[in-house]
Design an enzyme around this catalytic site. Sequence first.
Site, short mmCIF file in Angstrom:
data_model
loop_
_atom_site.label_atom_id
_atom_site.label_comp_id
_atom_site.label_asym_id
_atom_site.label_seq_id
_atom_site.Cartn_x
_atom_site.Cartn_y
_atom_site.Cartn_z
N CYS A 111 -2.46 1.55 -4.71
CA CYS A 111 -2.59 0.44 -5.65
C CYS A 111 -3.94 0.40 -6.34
CB CYS A 111 -2.27 -0.87 -4.95
SG CYS A 111 -0.51 -0.95 -4.57
N ASP A 115 -4.55 -6.54 -3.08
CA ASP A 115 -3.65 -6.42 -1.92
C ASP A 115 -4.33 -6.48 -0.54
OD1 ASP A 115 -1.91 -6.02 -4.00
OD2 ASP A 115 -1.18 -4.07 -3.37
N ASP A 142 0.99 -7.53 -3.14
CA ASP A 142 2.22 -6.77 -3.13
C ASP A 142 3.28 -7.78 -2.65
OD1 ASP A 142 3.19 -4.17 -3.69
OD2 ASP A 142 3.31 -3.68 -1.56
N HIS A 154 7.48 -3.84 4.08
CA HIS A 154 6.14 -4.44 4.05
C HIS A 154 6.04 -5.48 2.95
CE1 HIS A 154 5.98 -1.37 0.91
NE2 HIS A 154 5.04 -2.10 0.35
N HIS A 175 7.25 -8.05 -2.35
CA HIS A 175 8.57 -7.45 -2.51
C HIS A 175 9.70 -8.37 -2.00
CE1 HIS A 175 6.66 -3.68 -3.43
NE2 HIS A 175 6.15 -3.51 -2.23
N LYS A 218 3.05 -8.38 -7.63
CA LYS A 218 3.64 -7.15 -8.17
C LYS A 218 4.66 -6.60 -7.20
CE LYS A 218 -0.07 -4.37 -6.33
NZ LYS A 218 0.84 -3.63 -5.43
C1 VGL Z 1 0.77 -0.19 -1.59
C2 VGL Z 1 2.25 1.37 -0.80
C3 VGL Z 1 3.30 0.53 -1.03
C4 VGL Z 1 -0.64 -0.56 -1.87
C5 VGL Z 1 1.82 -1.04 -1.83
O1 VGL Z 1 -0.96 -1.77 -1.99
O2 VGL Z 1 -1.49 0.37 -2.01
N1 VGL Z 1 1.00 1.03 -1.10
N2 VGL Z 1 3.07 -0.69 -1.55
ZN ZN Z 2 4.58 -2.12 -1.65
#
Ligand code: VGL
Ligand code: ZN
Length: 206
Positions: A152, A9, A47, A82, A49, A107
Site C-alpha cells: 500500500c 493502514d 484497508d 484481513h 474490505h 479503500k
Molecule cells: C495491504 C495487502 C493486502 C497493505 C492491504 O495495506 O499493504 N497489503 N491489503
Molecule cells: Zn487488503
Amino acid sequence: MMRALIVVDIQNDFCQGGALEVRDGDQVVPVANDTMKKFSLVVATQDWHPANHGSFAANHPWRRPGNVIQLNGLEQILWPIHCVQGSFGAEFVRELDTSLIQKVFVKGTDPQIDSYSCFFDNAHLKDTGLGDYLKENGVDEVYILGLALDYCVRYSVLDALELGFKTYLVADGCRGVNLKEGDSDKAISEMQEKGAIIVRSTEIKS
Ligand code: VGL
Ligand code: ZN
C-alpha cells in the site's frame, strides 16, 4: 507550499498478532505519532474490505494465501482474511494517536477489486477521494508512512507522484511484508527512481 502527511493502514491486522502481520509493524506507531505532530494536515487510510472480498484466499475454493489468480482481468495475490469492515483487525492500532488525524479514507471496499494505493483501486478506475481532498486543501507536497511498505505504501507513493505531488517517503515509518526477500528494498529503489524523496522522520521539520 502546503504539505500533508498520509498515514497508511496502521491497523491491527498488519501488526503483531494480526491476520496479515507485517514484521515489526508496531514499530511504526511511535514514528507516526511523532511525525503527525509536525503537520497541520494529517489524513489516514484504512484497508476496509467486505467479508466477500476477492483478495481473500478463503473466498476461492482450493486457493491459499500467496497464490496468484486473475480477478476481473487483473493479477491478484491472495491474502488471508484481513481488515474486514467493522472488525477489530480493521481498527487503527490503539496506540496510534488518532486525535491528530483530520480525515480518514477507506479503500478496498469493492469486493471485485483490490486497492493497494490510497488514491485509486488497482485498475485505476475509481478513486477514494483523497487526491481531490488534498488538492482542495492546496496541498502540493505529501509525506507518506505506514504499512505495508511493499504494497500500500509503494502504490500510494507512485500514484502521488503521478498526481503531481512532491512526494516524500518516510522510511523509518514503514515496514514491509517481504513475501519475497528484498521486496522492501526493491520498493524503495523503485519509488526513488520514479521521483520520490526518501527521508527519515527525524529530518522532517515542524
Ligand atoms: C495491504 C495487502 C493486502 C497493505 C492491504 O495495506 O499493504 N497489503 N491489503
Ligand atoms: Zn487488503
